[in-house]
Design a protein around this motif. Structure first.
Motif, PDB file in Angstrom:
ATOM      1  N   CYS A 179       0.827  -1.198   0.000  1.00  0.00           N
ATOM      2  CA  CYS A 179       0.000   0.000   0.000  1.00  0.00           C
ATOM      3  C   CYS A 179       0.866   1.255   0.000  1.00  0.00           C
ATOM      4  CB  CYS A 179      -0.934  -0.002   1.201  1.00  0.00           C
ATOM      5  SG  CYS A 179      -2.203   1.290   1.128  1.00  0.00           S
ATOM      6  N   LYS A 180       1.884   1.301  -0.828  1.00  0.00           N
ATOM      7  CA  LYS A 180       2.712   2.501  -0.931  1.00  0.00           C
ATOM      8  C   LYS A 180       1.958   3.553  -1.734  1.00  0.00           C
ATOM      9  CE  LYS A 180       6.580   1.045  -2.655  1.00  0.00           C
ATOM     10  NZ  LYS A 180       8.006   1.099  -3.012  1.00  0.00           N
ATOM     11  N   VAL A 181       1.922   4.776  -1.230  1.00  0.00           N
ATOM     12  CA  VAL A 181       1.230   5.846  -1.945  1.00  0.00           C
ATOM     13  C   VAL A 181       2.175   6.615  -2.861  1.00  0.00           C
ATOM     14  CG1 VAL A 181      -0.513   6.106  -0.163  1.00  0.00           C
ATOM     15  CG2 VAL A 181       1.588   7.436  -0.010  1.00  0.00           C
ATOM     16  N   ALA A 182       3.454   6.289  -2.790  1.00  0.00           N
ATOM     17  CA  ALA A 182       4.431   6.917  -3.679  1.00  0.00           C
ATOM     18  C   ALA A 182       5.505   5.897  -4.001  1.00  0.00           C
ATOM     19  CB  ALA A 182       5.049   8.147  -3.024  1.00  0.00           C
ATOM     20  N   VAL A 183       6.277   6.155  -5.013  1.00  0.00           N
ATOM     21  CA  VAL A 183       7.332   5.242  -5.412  1.00  0.00           C
ATOM     22  C   VAL A 183       8.675   5.953  -5.318  1.00  0.00           C
ATOM     23  CG1 VAL A 183       5.848   3.924  -6.961  1.00  0.00           C
ATOM     24  CG2 VAL A 183       7.112   5.884  -7.837  1.00  0.00           C
ATOM     25  N   ASP A 184       9.730   5.150  -5.273  1.00  0.00           N
ATOM     26  CA  ASP A 184      11.064   5.725  -5.299  1.00  0.00           C
ATOM     27  C   ASP A 184      11.277   6.429  -6.629  1.00  0.00           C
ATOM     28  OD1 ASP A 184      11.310   4.449  -2.929  1.00  0.00           O
ATOM     29  OD2 ASP A 184      12.772   2.970  -3.585  1.00  0.00           O
ATOM     30  N   CYS A 185      11.936   7.562  -6.578  1.00  0.00           N
ATOM     31  CA  CYS A 185      12.209   8.334  -7.801  1.00  0.00           C
ATOM     32  C   CYS A 185      13.718   8.424  -7.979  1.00  0.00           C
ATOM     33  CB  CYS A 185      11.595   9.728  -7.700  1.00  0.00           C
ATOM     34  SG  CYS A 185       9.793   9.721  -7.651  1.00  0.00           S
ATOM     35  N   GLN A 186      14.301   7.379  -8.505  1.00  0.00           N
ATOM     36  CA  GLN A 186      15.747   7.334  -8.614  1.00  0.00           C
ATOM     37  C   GLN A 186      16.219   7.094 -10.046  1.00  0.00           C
ATOM     38  OE1 GLN A 186      18.019   5.371  -5.662  1.00  0.00           O
ATOM     39  NE2 GLN A 186      16.532   5.653  -4.054  1.00  0.00           N
ATOM     40  N   GLN A 187      15.365   7.379 -11.017  1.00  0.00           N
ATOM     41  CA  GLN A 187      15.787   7.186 -12.397  1.00  0.00           C
ATOM     42  C   GLN A 187      16.870   8.191 -12.768  1.00  0.00           C
ATOM     43  OE1 GLN A 187      13.293   9.024 -11.310  1.00  0.00           O
ATOM     44  NE2 GLN A 187      11.804   9.481 -12.916  1.00  0.00           N
ATOM     45  N   ALA A 188      17.734   7.792 -13.696  1.00  0.00           N
ATOM     46  CA  ALA A 188      18.788   8.696 -14.164  1.00  0.00           C
ATOM     47  C   ALA A 188      18.172   9.902 -14.852  1.00  0.00           C
ATOM     48  CB  ALA A 188      19.714   7.952 -15.124  1.00  0.00           C
ATOM     49  N   LEU A 189      18.885  11.001 -14.826  1.00  0.00           N
ATOM     50  CA  LEU A 189      18.408  12.211 -15.484  1.00  0.00           C
ATOM     51  C   LEU A 189      18.468  12.051 -17.001  1.00  0.00           C
ATOM     52  CD1 LEU A 189      20.033  15.059 -13.348  1.00  0.00           C
ATOM     53  CD2 LEU A 189      17.879  13.843 -13.002  1.00  0.00           C
ATOM     54  N   PRO A 190      17.690  12.845 -17.719  1.00  0.00           N
ATOM     55  CA  PRO A 190      17.775  12.802 -19.188  1.00  0.00           C
ATOM     56  C   PRO A 190      19.112  13.356 -19.658  1.00  0.00           C
ATOM     57  CG  PRO A 190      16.429  14.658 -18.478  1.00  0.00           C
ATOM     58  CD  PRO A 190      16.714  13.853 -17.242  1.00  0.00           C
ATOM     59  N   ASP A 191      19.436  13.080 -20.925  1.00  0.00           N
ATOM     60  CA  ASP A 191      20.638  13.660 -21.525  1.00  0.00           C
ATOM     61  C   ASP A 191      20.394  15.158 -21.703  1.00  0.00           C
ATOM     62  OD1 ASP A 191      22.842  14.395 -22.932  1.00  0.00           O
ATOM     63  OD2 ASP A 191      22.488  13.087 -24.652  1.00  0.00           O
ATOM     64  N   CYS A 218       7.089   8.794 -11.711  1.00  0.00           N
ATOM     65  CA  CYS A 218       8.477   8.636 -11.273  1.00  0.00           C
ATOM     66  C   CYS A 218       9.138   7.397 -11.867  1.00  0.00           C
ATOM     67  CB  CYS A 218       8.585   8.561  -9.746  1.00  0.00           C
ATOM     68  SG  CYS A 218       8.479  10.164  -8.951  1.00  0.00           S
ATOM     69  N   GLU A 219       8.472   6.699 -12.755  1.00  0.00           N
ATOM     70  CA  GLU A 219       9.040   5.498 -13.354  1.00  0.00           C
ATOM     71  C   GLU A 219       9.070   5.587 -14.876  1.00  0.00           C
ATOM     72  OE1 GLU A 219       8.005   2.069 -10.092  1.00  0.00           O
ATOM     73  OE2 GLU A 219       6.428   2.584 -11.515  1.00  0.00           O
ATOM     74  N   ALA A 220       8.242   6.434 -15.437  1.00  0.00           N
ATOM     75  CA  ALA A 220       8.232   6.591 -16.890  1.00  0.00           C
ATOM     76  C   ALA A 220       9.485   7.350 -17.324  1.00  0.00           C
ATOM     77  CB  ALA A 220       6.979   7.352 -17.317  1.00  0.00           C
ATOM     78  N   GLY A 221       9.802   7.251 -18.618  1.00  0.00           N
ATOM     79  CA  GLY A 221      10.931   8.010 -19.131  1.00  0.00           C
ATOM     80  C   GLY A 221      10.661   9.493 -19.080  1.00  0.00           C
ATOM     81  N   TRP A 222      11.711  10.269 -19.278  1.00  0.00           N
ATOM     82  CA  TRP A 222      11.589  11.724 -19.229  1.00  0.00           C
ATOM     83  C   TRP A 222      11.012  12.271 -20.525  1.00  0.00           C
ATOM     84  CZ3 TRP A 222      12.146  14.252 -14.836  1.00  0.00           C
ATOM     85  CH2 TRP A 222      12.947  13.712 -13.828  1.00  0.00           C
ATOM     86  N   SER A 223      10.147  13.263 -20.383  1.00  0.00           N
ATOM     87  CA  SER A 223       9.622  14.001 -21.535  1.00  0.00           C
ATOM     88  C   SER A 223       9.891  15.485 -21.300  1.00  0.00           C
ATOM     89  CB  SER A 223       8.115  13.789 -21.688  1.00  0.00           C
ATOM     90  OG  SER A 223       7.814  12.429 -21.921  1.00  0.00           O
ATOM     91  N   LYS A 224      10.468  16.149 -22.301  1.00  0.00           N
ATOM     92  CA  LYS A 224      10.632  17.595 -22.190  1.00  0.00           C
ATOM     93  C   LYS A 224       9.295  18.241 -22.510  1.00  0.00           C
ATOM     94  CE  LYS A 224      13.220  21.546 -23.997  1.00  0.00           C
ATOM     95  NZ  LYS A 224      14.252  22.007 -24.965  1.00  0.00           N
ATOM     96  N   ILE A 225       8.796  19.065 -21.579  1.00  0.00           N
ATOM     97  CA  ILE A 225       7.455  19.614 -21.743  1.00  0.00           C
ATOM     98  C   ILE A 225       7.450  21.123 -21.966  1.00  0.00           C
ATOM     99  CG2 ILE A 225       6.328  17.753 -20.454  1.00  0.00           C
ATOM    100  CD1 ILE A 225       6.285  19.572 -18.008  1.00  0.00           C
ATOM    101  N   GLY A 226       8.605  21.770 -21.899  1.00  0.00           N
ATOM    102  CA  GLY A 226       8.599  23.206 -22.152  1.00  0.00           C
ATOM    103  C   GLY A 226       9.891  23.885 -21.749  1.00  0.00           C
ATOM    104  N   THR A 227       9.983  25.162 -22.119  1.00  0.00           N
ATOM    105  CA  THR A 227      11.107  26.022 -21.741  1.00  0.00           C
ATOM    106  C   THR A 227      10.536  27.355 -21.276  1.00  0.00           C
ATOM    107  OG1 THR A 227      12.567  24.981 -23.373  1.00  0.00           O
ATOM    108  CG2 THR A 227      13.227  27.143 -22.526  1.00  0.00           C
ATOM    109  N   GLU A 228      11.005  27.822 -20.122  1.00  0.00           N
ATOM    110  CA  GLU A 228      10.522  29.066 -19.542  1.00  0.00           C
ATOM    111  C   GLU A 228      11.716  29.960 -19.197  1.00  0.00           C
ATOM    112  OE1 GLU A 228       7.116  29.938 -18.566  1.00  0.00           O
ATOM    113  OE2 GLU A 228       6.545  28.274 -19.874  1.00  0.00           O
ATOM    114  N   LEU A 229      11.459  31.257 -19.060  1.00  0.00           N
ATOM    115  CA  LEU A 229      12.484  32.209 -18.638  1.00  0.00           C
ATOM    116  C   LEU A 229      12.348  32.507 -17.149  1.00  0.00           C
ATOM    117  CD1 LEU A 229      12.628  35.010 -21.380  1.00  0.00           C
ATOM    118  CD2 LEU A 229      14.420  33.362 -20.826  1.00  0.00           C
ATOM    119  N   THR A 230      13.468  32.551 -16.426  1.00  0.00           N
ATOM    120  CA  THR A 230      13.425  32.986 -15.032  1.00  0.00           C
ATOM    121  C   THR A 230      13.026  34.459 -14.976  1.00  0.00           C
ATOM    122  OG1 THR A 230      15.799  33.481 -15.077  1.00  0.00           O
ATOM    123  CG2 THR A 230      15.138  31.322 -14.243  1.00  0.00           C
TER     124      THR A 230
END
Length: 376
Positions: free
Chosen positions: A61-73, A139-151
């Motif tokens: 009954c875990k409500v969250a999963v470990d998020c340890q996937q490698a970062l995208p290139d 936290c288990e699916a591959g990474w998707s780039k969803i946008g670019t914003e300015l600070t």
């Protein structure tokens, strides 16, 4: 010398914060690796972690999963658009104090996505630079780039989820980036400063229809001593109170979402996530203040009241259990409508408004294991 004086002054003020806290991260990834110093992804949510007494906590009954996937290139860093930003990045005493603000929402809601990029304890904002945003659903699916914003620039007049933009911020929503209807569970958002590929992260927790939340303070409540925030500045990692992680994990494995609410300084966000991970606490939503030196006393109580009011406004949730150690926690939890019978304060002195005093977390593990289950 000016920068050093500012940093020293702020360090001293933070020591004062910790010592005064009788009332009671900075995420700067530097390379596309799984973890980097000062920037740690979720972990320590194993379903087979023994609790006090050798009991094995259930994993069903875990409500969250470990998020340890490698970062995208992340590719090659683009370089800074503004010379001022390049200067502060290369001449900062502490380095990056970037951070994201975790979010907890109901299914079907549109989460706020808030991140800040700055350098040094004095918070020199990174203004007008591009930030790429990535999403890993569940936290288990591959990474998707969803946008670019300015600070943002100084003088930007906007507030989102109680956070005032004073420069260096990304403030948007998932829907504005083409993301809608996130599934129940935990989702990881990555914010990458294109100039040098430094990064920060935040987590969005989507609550199931049947849910419950526990809220806990950190310094002195979970940490073994009250001055933990100050020692984090000089790299000393405090121990946790014996049994505290076992108790929180017991709630977690019965389906409870965890809200870590601390009046620590904003730049300790990443350190806080790292400490919770390495000390065996389960993943959860973490909120610090947005202040350079944190808050104590009445200011800490007001901060927590505001945060708990936002949680109720955004989700309708009032935490089912609460854990603290100082009068500010007593005031915040009582004001927010949390049941005194389910509020516990570690070795507190004075009026608890009918709440319970805890002297040993190991004694609370059976209570947590017997809490009403939210498991399917």
């Amino acid at each position: 010398m000016m920068r050093l004086s500012v940093a020293v002054a702020l360090s001293l003020s933070l020591v004062t914060f910790a010592c005064k806290k009788k009332e009671s991260g900075n995420a700067a990834g530097t390379s596309p690796s799984t973890t980097t110093p000062g920037q740690v992804s979720d972990g320590n949510a194993s379903g087979t972690t023994p609790a006090a007494g050798g009991t094995v906590l259930p994993s069903s009954c875990k409500v969250a999963v470990d998020c340890q996937q490698a970062l995208p290139d992340l590719g090659k860093a683009a370089g800074f658009k503004k010379a001022a930003n390049k200067f502060i990045s290369e001449n900062s005493i502490k380095g990056g104090v970037h951070r994201g603000r975790d979010a907890m929402i109901n299914e079907g809601q549109d989460p706020f996505l808030i991140a800040k990029f700055a350098y040094s304890l004095s918070e020199n904002d990174v203004k007008g630079e591009e930030v790429d945003i990535y999403l890993s659903k569940g936290c288990e699916a591959g990474w998707s780039k969803i946008g670019t914003e300015l600070t943002s620039e100084n003088g930007t007049k906007r507030t989102m989820d109680g956070v005032e933009d004073n420069g260096g911020y990304i403030m948007t929503t998932a829907s504005k980036l083409g993301v809608a209807n996130l599934a129940v569970g935990r989702h990881r958002f990555l914010f990458v400063l294109k100039a040098n590929n430094e990064w920060t992260e935040l987590y969005v927790e989507v609550l199931p229809k049947t849910n419950a939340v526990i809220v806990t303070d950190i310094d002195g409540t979970l940490t073994a001593f009250e001055e933990a925030a100050a020692t984090e500045i000089i790299g000393i990692k405090p121990e946790a109170h014996v049994g505290a992680a076992d108790m929180i994990r017991s709630f977690y494995h019965r389906g409870y979402n965890i809200f870590y609410l601390t009046a620590r300084p904003a730049f300790l966000m990443s350190n806080t996530r790292e400490w919770l991970n390495t000390r065996g606490f389960p993943p959860g939503t973490i909120h610090t203040t947005t202040l350079k030196a944190g808050a104590t006393g009445e200011a800490a109580a007001a901060f927590k009241v505001t945060e708990l009011a936002l949680l109720k406004k955004n989700t309708g949730v009032v935490p089912a259990y609460a854990f603290g150690n100082k009068p500010s926690d007593v005031k915040a939890f009582a004001t927010s409508g949390i049941d005194a019978a389910n509020s516990y304060f570690y070795k507190i002195e004075g009026d608890t408004t009918g709440a319970k005093i805890n002297t040993d977390y190991r004694a609370l593990v059976p209570m947590a294991q017997a809490a009403p289950s939210l498991c399917p």
